[in-house]
Motif scaffolding. Structure first.
Motif, short mmCIF file in Angstrom:
data_model
loop_
_atom_site.label_atom_id
_atom_site.label_comp_id
_atom_site.label_asym_id
_atom_site.label_seq_id
_atom_site.Cartn_x
_atom_site.Cartn_y
_atom_site.Cartn_z
N ARG A 72 -3.86 18.89 -3.86
CA ARG A 72 -4.08 19.66 -2.44
C ARG A 72 -5.65 19.22 -2.24
O ARG A 72 -6.36 18.70 -2.88
N TYR A 73 -5.36 19.07 -0.81
CA TYR A 73 -6.83 18.77 -0.12
C TYR A 73 -7.05 19.03 1.28
O TYR A 73 -6.06 19.85 1.71
N TRP A 74 -8.20 19.15 2.05
CA TRP A 74 -8.36 19.53 3.21
C TRP A 74 -8.38 18.31 4.23
O TRP A 74 -9.16 17.27 4.19
N VAL A 75 -7.90 18.35 5.30
CA VAL A 75 -8.07 17.47 6.55
C VAL A 75 -8.40 18.33 7.52
O VAL A 75 -7.63 19.30 8.05
N ASN A 76 -9.49 18.23 8.06
CA ASN A 76 -10.15 19.17 9.30
C ASN A 76 -10.24 20.41 8.64
O ASN A 76 -10.70 20.84 7.55
N ASP A 77 -9.61 21.39 9.21
CA ASP A 77 -9.56 22.67 8.85
C ASP A 77 -8.24 23.21 8.14
O ASP A 77 -7.86 24.46 8.06
N GLN A 78 -7.43 22.47 7.75
CA GLN A 78 -5.99 22.61 7.20
C GLN A 78 -5.92 22.10 5.76
O GLN A 78 -6.19 20.76 5.63
N GLU A 79 -5.64 22.98 4.83
CA GLU A 79 -5.24 22.50 3.63
C GLU A 79 -3.98 21.80 3.58
O GLU A 79 -3.03 22.26 4.11
N ARG A 80 -3.81 20.68 2.77
CA ARG A 80 -2.60 20.11 2.73
C ARG A 80 -2.22 19.65 1.32
O ARG A 80 -2.94 19.66 0.37
N ALA A 81 -1.04 19.22 1.21
CA ALA A 81 -0.41 18.68 -0.02
C ALA A 81 -0.32 17.31 0.12
O ALA A 81 0.41 16.68 1.05
N LEU A 82 -0.73 16.47 -0.85
CA LEU A 82 -0.68 14.99 -0.73
C LEU A 82 0.67 14.60 -1.71
O LEU A 82 0.45 14.70 -2.64
N VAL A 83 1.44 13.76 -0.94
CA VAL A 83 2.68 13.20 -1.72
C VAL A 83 2.66 11.86 -1.73
O VAL A 83 2.92 11.13 -0.56
N LEU A 84 2.88 11.05 -2.75
CA LEU A 84 2.96 9.82 -2.91
C LEU A 84 4.42 9.52 -3.17
O LEU A 84 5.10 9.77 -3.66
N LEU A 85 4.86 8.49 -2.19
CA LEU A 85 6.28 7.79 -1.81
C LEU A 85 6.35 6.76 -3.00
O LEU A 85 5.44 6.49 -3.25
N GLY A 86 7.77 6.60 -3.67
CA GLY A 86 7.85 5.68 -4.56
C GLY A 86 7.61 4.21 -4.32
O GLY A 86 7.70 3.76 -2.93
N PRO A 87 7.58 3.04 -5.11
CA PRO A 87 7.36 1.83 -4.86
C PRO A 87 8.49 1.12 -3.86
O PRO A 87 8.23 0.00 -3.56
N GLU A 88 9.79 1.80 -4.00
CA GLU A 88 10.75 1.28 -3.22
C GLU A 88 10.29 1.38 -1.59
O GLU A 88 11.20 0.64 -0.91
N HIS A 89 9.33 2.03 -1.26
CA HIS A 89 8.96 2.39 0.18
C HIS A 89 7.55 1.52 0.51
O HIS A 89 7.30 1.93 1.50
N GLU A 90 7.33 0.61 -0.33
CA GLU A 90 6.09 -0.20 -0.06
C GLU A 90 6.33 -1.34 0.76
O GLU A 90 6.65 -2.55 0.46
N PRO A 91 6.04 -1.42 2.10
CA PRO A 91 6.16 -2.47 2.73
C PRO A 91 5.00 -3.43 2.78
O PRO A 91 4.07 -2.87 2.33
N SER A 92 5.05 -4.72 3.15
CA SER A 92 4.20 -5.52 3.06
C SER A 92 3.97 -6.20 4.55
O SER A 92 4.80 -6.27 5.22
N GLY A 93 2.61 -6.31 4.73
CA GLY A 93 2.54 -7.10 6.00
C GLY A 93 0.88 -6.87 6.49
O GLY A 93 0.10 -6.41 5.76
N ALA A 94 0.52 -7.49 7.50
CA ALA A 94 -0.87 -7.38 8.14
C ALA A 94 -1.18 -5.93 8.55
O ALA A 94 -0.38 -5.29 9.10
N TRP A 95 -2.45 -5.58 8.38
CA TRP A 95 -2.84 -4.32 9.02
C TRP A 95 -2.63 -4.53 10.62
O TRP A 95 -2.02 -3.46 11.30
N GLY A 96 -3.00 -5.61 11.08
CA GLY A 96 -2.83 -6.19 12.58
C GLY A 96 -3.78 -5.54 13.39
O GLY A 96 -4.75 -5.18 13.14
N GLU A 97 -3.42 -5.81 14.64
CA GLU A 97 -4.63 -5.31 15.87
C GLU A 97 -6.09 -6.01 15.34
O GLU A 97 -6.89 -5.50 15.81
N TYR A 98 -6.03 -7.12 15.01
CA TYR A 98 -7.09 -7.99 14.94
C TYR A 98 -8.10 -8.04 16.24
O TYR A 98 -7.76 -8.40 17.29
N GLY A 99 -9.37 -7.57 16.07
CA GLY A 99 -10.08 -7.64 17.09
C GLY A 99 -10.22 -6.31 18.17
O GLY A 99 -11.09 -5.98 18.66
#
Length: 167
Positions: A36-63
């Motif tokens: 559990r953690y806070w984003v702005n004024d809202q408590e939230r639950a952080l959930v990690l998806l599995g490695p089968e959902h790991e895309p690869s690529g450039a962050w993009g939008e250079y500049g």
């Protein structure tokens, strides 16, 4: 012109009841409940998806000056998609986002506690927090190091979900 609304994160739930959260490290909401953690004024639950959902690529939008939040990975990923990032669009299609710097540290803490074991240690992962118009933050899960890399480089992204908790 691209329909940016098509890339918006679709909420999985309106608000979670805190009593419905599992123990840290347990399956939840299509992944593993991290903390559990806070984003702005809202408590939230952080959930990690599995490695089968790991895309690869450039962050993009250079500049381009795109996203600078250290906490709100969902807002960062949305801003990345709006600027044209293909990587961000792939992650948003999973009803997820690329972790921010803070969310990356929460993942590392869970790894250190033995709650997650499937983060690769041989690669750097993208974080959604931009360092500058030319670079964005990256994280090494071998030791928890955060630095920055050229937005044009290919790296993994490990999607997470941030679900609001009823207050």
């Amino acid at each position: 012109m691209t329909d940016i609304a098509a890339y918006a994160i679709k909420p999985l739930v309106q608000f979670l009841d805190p009593k419905d959260l599992p123990a840290r490290g347990q399956p939840f909401a299509g992944g593993t409940f991290i903390d559990r953690y806070w984003v702005n004024d809202q408590e939230r639950a952080l959930v990690l998806l599995g490695p089968e959902h790991e895309p690869s690529g450039a962050w993009g939008e250079y500049g381009q000056d795109v996203a600078t939040h250290y906490i709100d990975g969902a807002a960062n990923t949305q801003a990345m998609a709006e600027a044209g990032s293909e990587l961000a669009k792939k992650v948003l299609a999973l009803a997820a986002h690329i972790p921010s710097c803070l969310e990356g540290q929460l993942l590392m803490a869970a790894k250190h506690a033995g709650l997650i074991t499937d983060l690769r240690e041989d690669r750097f992962y993208w974080l959604s927090t931009q360092y500058s118009a030319l670079s964005a933050f990256i994280m090494a899960f071998e030791d928890g190091w955060q630095g920055y890399g050229d937005k044009g480089c290919e790296r993994l992204a490990r999607p997470v979900r941030s679900l609001p908790i009823l207050q």
